[in-house]
Design an enzyme around this catalytic site. Sequence first.
Site, mmCIF file in Angstrom:
data_model
loop_
_atom_site.group_PDB
_atom_site.id
_atom_site.type_symbol
_atom_site.label_atom_id
_atom_site.label_comp_id
_atom_site.label_asym_id
_atom_site.label_seq_id
_atom_site.Cartn_x
_atom_site.Cartn_y
_atom_site.Cartn_z
ATOM 1 N N ASP A 102 6.750 2.134 46.844
ATOM 2 C CA ASP A 102 8.098 1.644 47.012
ATOM 3 C C ASP A 102 7.991 0.882 48.376
ATOM 4 O O ASP A 102 9.337 -0.366 48.401
ATOM 5 C CB ASP A 102 9.641 2.886 47.520
ATOM 6 C CG ASP A 102 10.748 2.023 47.016
ATOM 7 O OD1 ASP A 102 10.863 1.120 46.802
ATOM 8 O OD2 ASP A 102 11.623 2.846 47.252
ATOM 9 N N LYS A 110 13.688 10.077 39.200
ATOM 10 C CA LYS A 110 12.157 9.906 38.816
ATOM 11 C C LYS A 110 11.435 10.308 38.227
ATOM 12 O O LYS A 110 10.856 10.325 37.098
ATOM 13 C CB LYS A 110 11.797 10.138 40.638
ATOM 14 C CG LYS A 110 11.987 8.497 41.324
ATOM 15 C CD LYS A 110 12.539 8.625 42.669
ATOM 16 C CE LYS A 110 13.334 7.164 43.374
ATOM 17 N NZ LYS A 110 13.578 7.748 44.479
ATOM 18 N N GLN A 154 10.913 10.439 49.455
ATOM 19 C CA GLN A 154 12.329 9.852 49.499
ATOM 20 C C GLN A 154 13.151 10.225 50.996
ATOM 21 O O GLN A 154 12.613 11.011 51.856
ATOM 22 C CB GLN A 154 13.001 11.385 48.596
ATOM 23 C CG GLN A 154 14.828 11.001 48.328
ATOM 24 C CD GLN A 154 14.897 9.484 47.144
ATOM 25 O OE1 GLN A 154 14.715 9.397 46.472
ATOM 26 N NE2 GLN A 154 15.489 8.753 48.006
#
Length: 280
Positions: free
Chosen positions: A121, A54, A98
């Site tokens: 996300d 990322k 994450q």
Amino acid sequence: MSAKIIDGKKIAEQTRGKLKAEAEAFVKKYKRQPGLAVVLVGEDPASKVYVGNKVAGCEQVGIKSFAHYLAVDVTQVKLIELIDKLNRDKAVDGILVQLPLPKHIDERTVLARLDPKKDVDCFSVSNAGALLLGEPCLAACTPAGCIELIKSTGVSMSGLNAVVIGRSNIVGKPMAMLLLQENCTVTICHSRTKDLAKVTKQADILVAAIGKKEFVTGDMVKSGAIVIDVGINRHEGKLYGDVNFGEVSKVAGYITPVPGGVGPMTITMLLANTLKAARA
Ligand code: NAD
């Protein structure tokens, strides 16, 4: 029949080229780079690789990355303090925590703390709800990437039977919502589904998000179907999808490989969402 390969790596590269131009235009207009904060708790090797990819993706397109590596025993209070700080930080347009988080941290509590405008996300209740209602939002990266891969085939999705195997909040459910927005007739299957193969054989579009190596076999797939393999399964140092590529590629019309299919698109969609959040 031999399926056409949907080359996720190539499509991701092309998309990143466009995002780079968009990031440059953003810098010209706002005199700063768009920014993405990535938070990793602990030392999980796979998570470390994802975070590294990322950060590298940000660099490639001209997004400033802020990586925060926290010890595995960090308290929930400290993690939430960091989220609050990033929520306030004007240089940070997107925040990605994450997953999975260590067991002593309540994932839902932490994700609920994300400013929905920076939730790149689609982990927050508010973004997931907006996706359900079909309102503008930052769509979940992996499913959004899958939609781009399906679009790349040139096949019109409207009216097609789409079957999603998996009902997770990160992949299965948002995937189904995005397919519905494309006017597919959508079925969600999961571990309790009876006679799975009977359902999957009806699918013009089959998305596998199960987490079981080569679970989908040739006899489960309709001839000519578009098969999107989300699975990432590590076995003896090799990566495998949820789809038995050898068998299914003989039956399907289009298929994504693993690696080189959905994976590269997931990060690309994260970069796209960060730019979208920056411009909002
Ligand atoms: P998850 O474990 O949260 O969900 C798996 C789903 O599969 C569940 O809903 C379960 O009901 C279903 N399932 C399990 N066994 C089944 C069976 N026998 N029959 C039918 N359904 C069954 O996993 P997830 O987070 O949704 O991820 C799924 C896979 O996708 C994993 O391999 C993960 O590593 C991968 N993944 C890849 C990306 C990417 O960027 N490529 C991103 C996210 C997840």
